[in-house]
Design a protein around this motif. Structure first.
Motif, PDB file in Angstrom:
ATOM      1  N   LYS A 267     -19.273  11.796 -23.959  1.00  0.00           N
ATOM      2  CA  LYS A 267     -20.706  11.556 -23.787  1.00  0.00           C
ATOM      3  C   LYS A 267     -21.241  10.807 -25.006  1.00  0.00           C
ATOM      4  O   LYS A 267     -21.254  11.361 -26.108  1.00  0.00           O
TER       5      LYS A 267
ATOM      6  N   LYS B 233     -32.373  17.758 -26.714  1.00  0.00           N
ATOM      7  CA  LYS B 233     -31.472  17.804 -25.551  1.00  0.00           C
ATOM      8  C   LYS B 233     -30.481  16.650 -25.593  1.00  0.00           C
ATOM      9  O   LYS B 233     -29.314  16.820 -25.248  1.00  0.00           O
TER      10      LYS B 233
ATOM     11  N   TRP C 169     -26.471  17.133 -25.940  1.00  0.00           N
ATOM     12  CA  TRP C 169     -25.662  16.573 -24.851  1.00  0.00           C
ATOM     13  C   TRP C 169     -24.519  15.721 -25.383  1.00  0.00           C
ATOM     14  O   TRP C 169     -23.405  15.755 -24.863  1.00  0.00           O
TER      15      TRP C 169
END
Length: 116
Positions: free
Chosen positions: A8, A51, A55
């Motif tokens: 990610k 967030k 992530w």
């Protein structure tokens, strides 16, 4: 990498207008990679938030000032994150061919270095 979760990658610039969205777009359909983009400016299209940081496996800032802002604003959350500067100046528009080439080359070098 095929059987594991995707890496990610969070691309970060100032306003999340040209550079970081280009990074997100060109790596969006690459197997084994998931992408997002954000900006460090309060006026960014998508201002970076906790967030996004949580992530990401890898955070790629376009300039040193973005890296400094990320580390200052999210010190605890970035302590054990892979955070790198791509050193790409704010002189390219969205999907500019030179920008795409820079992003591909510099991101690939970091992924290879990290063996991701």
């Amino acid at each position: 990498m095929k059987d594991s979760a995707p890496v990610k990658i969070l691309f970060v610039c100032s306003k999340n207008q040209w550079r970081s969205p280009t990074g997100e777009a060109i790596f969006r359909n690459v197997e084994g990679i998931s992408t997002r983009s954000a900006g460090t400016s309060r006026n960014a299209k998508h201002p970076i938030n906790i967030k996004d940081i949580r992530w990401a496996d890898l955070i790629l800032a376009m300039e040193q000032k973005h890296l400094s802002r990320i580390k200052a604003d999210f010190r605890d959350e970035t302590r054990y994150k892979q955070v790198h500067t791509l050193n790409i100046p704010d002189e390219y528009q969205f999907m500019n061919p030179d920008l795409i080439q820079l992003l591909e080359t510099k991101t690939a070098a970091i992924l290879n270095e990290l063996k991701l």
